[in-house]
Enzyme design. Structure first.
Site, PDB file in Angstrom:
ATOM      1  N   GLU A  46     -13.245 110.516 -50.577  1.00 15.26           N
ATOM      2  CA  GLU A  46     -14.004 109.346 -51.026  1.00 15.26           C
ATOM      3  C   GLU A  46     -13.069 108.266 -51.582  1.00 15.26           C
ATOM      4  OE1 GLU A  46     -16.589 113.015 -52.037  1.00 15.26           O
ATOM      5  OE2 GLU A  46     -14.479 112.519 -51.781  1.00 15.26           O
ATOM      6  N   CYS A  73     -17.388 115.788 -55.624  1.00 16.88           N
ATOM      7  CA  CYS A  73     -17.149 116.572 -56.835  1.00 16.88           C
ATOM      8  C   CYS A  73     -17.607 115.791 -58.067  1.00 16.88           C
ATOM      9  CB  CYS A  73     -15.674 116.945 -56.951  1.00 16.88           C
ATOM     10  SG  CYS A  73     -14.555 115.540 -57.124  1.00 16.88           S
ATOM     11  N   ARG A 182      -0.992 129.665 -37.296  1.00  9.51           N
ATOM     12  CA  ARG A 182      -0.346 130.080 -38.548  1.00  9.51           C
ATOM     13  C   ARG A 182      -0.275 128.927 -39.541  1.00  9.51           C
ATOM     14  NH1 ARG A 182       5.050 133.493 -36.604  1.00  9.51           N
ATOM     15  NH2 ARG A 182       3.952 135.272 -35.649  1.00  9.51           N
ATOM     16  N   ASP A 198       9.676 144.783 -34.453  1.00 10.36           N
ATOM     17  CA  ASP A 198       9.830 143.417 -33.945  1.00 10.36           C
ATOM     18  C   ASP A 198      10.715 142.522 -34.806  1.00 10.36           C
ATOM     19  OD1 ASP A 198       8.006 144.371 -32.139  1.00 10.36           O
ATOM     20  OD2 ASP A 198       6.321 143.170 -32.875  1.00 10.36           O
ATOM     21  N   LEU A 202       7.543 135.511 -38.988  1.00 10.17           N
ATOM     22  CA  LEU A 202       6.186 135.151 -39.422  1.00 10.17           C
ATOM     23  C   LEU A 202       6.110 133.725 -39.959  1.00 10.17           C
ATOM     24  CD1 LEU A 202       5.176 138.489 -41.222  1.00 10.17           C
ATOM     25  CD2 LEU A 202       4.875 137.860 -38.816  1.00 10.17           C
ATOM     26  N   ARG A 205       7.854 128.299 -36.774  1.00  2.03           N
ATOM     27  CA  ARG A 205       9.059 127.671 -36.204  1.00  2.03           C
ATOM     28  C   ARG A 205       8.793 126.949 -34.879  1.00  2.03           C
ATOM     29  NH1 ARG A 205       8.799 132.913 -35.525  1.00  2.03           N
ATOM     30  NH2 ARG A 205       9.210 133.862 -33.488  1.00  2.03           N
ATOM     31  N   GLY A 282       0.204 145.609 -36.557  1.00  4.80           N
ATOM     32  CA  GLY A 282      -0.161 146.056 -35.215  1.00  4.80           C
ATOM     33  C   GLY A 282      -1.574 146.629 -35.144  1.00  4.80           C
TER      34      GLY A 282
END
Length: 344
Positions: A46, A73, A182, A198, A202, A205, A282
């Protein structure tokens, strides 16, 4: 209101734990100002909307209709109440997409506007506005993060080869999309085997945007300190049964002796204001959430040209029908979504 929703989405990944909100100011069917909540702790939609009205149109503000995707709000937080700004600018008519379930608002903003004589319309494109902020509403109504399950599998239903040997399943374009996902979430979770097999980072990139908080289940602290999850690129929570500790960006969260693993993780994230989590594997980790019904969306990527024949079987969703799908070359992405109408 559709424009409000469109604007609000521009704040994805940058405003949590606040909701995404868009606002449009209209005078005689002409938009004279628009804005959205751009970053957590900064001006709300707003405020940006009113501030974007040109000097030539300033005199029209008090004769216009304000459309906003979420109830304004009415409390002091990191910024002043938006309701007070609306009243200060003498805006006579406010159209709201849906009410705000946050306990400090939850109808109080609407009530304050009405008491001041403002004409208020509510529940305009309500379902779309709830869906826009499904993470925010889930967090405040269900007292846990919004949970997304994501995995990639071969055409014959495997996520990896024998003995967990990593196998490239999805293509580079799909991988960019998953990194975008992500960037849109507050946290990401994997189990011990995923890290050991692996050694993932995480991070985002392959996409712009901030890295999610990494959550790693490592009950007996078997993961070596040289693993990428310890690289300090993003805050990381190690869920274990050995110790509580904090070192730089790494937090060790020790589960209670008789504490349920999933409930313990979700409670810890809720207490730390983490509104959403994407669970990437997994199979054992993902299936554990499926089996207890603790998930809100699932995104299943299948490489339709790849067959592994033997290996680690993919998770299996129970009694769930797909809602949507997209194809990225040989990768078919199927989306499964639960209903949110219990959120408001």
């Amino acid at each position: 209101m559709r424009r409000c929703i469109q604007l609000a989405k521009l704040g994805a990944g940058n405003v949590a734990p606040n909701p995404m909100v868009g606002a449009v100011l209209v005078n005689n069917d002409r938009i004279i100002g628009e804005g959205y909540h751009e970053k957590y702790g900064k001006a709300h939609a707003e405020v940006n909307c009113i501030n974007n009205v040109s000097d030539n149109d300033q005199h029209l503000i008090s004769k216009s209709i304000l459309y906003v995707s979420l109830e304004p709000c009415s409390h002091f937080g990191k910024t002043p109440p938006c309701v007070d700004l609306i009243l200060h600018n003498r805006i006579p008519h406010v159209v709201i997409g849906c009410t705000d379930s946050f306990e400090k608002v939850n109808g109080a903003g609407i009530q304050k506007l009405q008491y001041a004589g403002v004409e208020v319309e509510t529940d305009i494109l309500k379902d779309e506005c709830i869906d826009l902020n499904k993470r925010f509403f889930t967090f405040h109504v269900k007292k846990r993060p919004f949970i997304i399950l994501k995995w990639a599998q071969s055409n014959d239903g495997f996520i990896a080869g024998e003995m967990g040997v990593p196998t490239k399943i999805s293509n580079d374009y799909t991988n960019k999309l998953t990194h975008k996902w992500r960037a849109q979430e507050a946290s990401i979770l994997v189990g011990t085997k995923t890290v050991v097999n692996d050694d993932p980072t995480l991070t985002t990139r392959n996409w712009f945007g901030k890295n999610p908080v990494r959550v790693v289940i490592d009950v007996d602290l078997k993961i070596e300190p040289s693993a990428n999850i310890y690289n300090n690129e993003s805050p990381t929570i190690i869920v274990n049964t050995e110790k509580n500790d904090k070192l730089n960006n790494i937090t060790f969260y020790k589960l209670g002796k008789n504490e349920n693993m999933i409930e313990g993780i979700l409670t810890f994230l809720y207490k730390n204001n983490i509104t959403s989590i994407i669970i990437e594997g997994g199979t054992k980790t993902i299936q554990s959430f499926i089996d207890v019904g603790l998930w809100d969306e699932a995104r299943l990527i299948t490489n339709t040209l790849l067959n592994i024949h033997n290996g680690i079987k993919a998770p299996v969703l129970i009694n769930t029908l797909p809602k949507d799908l997209i194809d990225i070359f040989a990768d078919r992405i199927i989306f499964f979504t639960k209903q949110y109408n219990e959120l408001l």
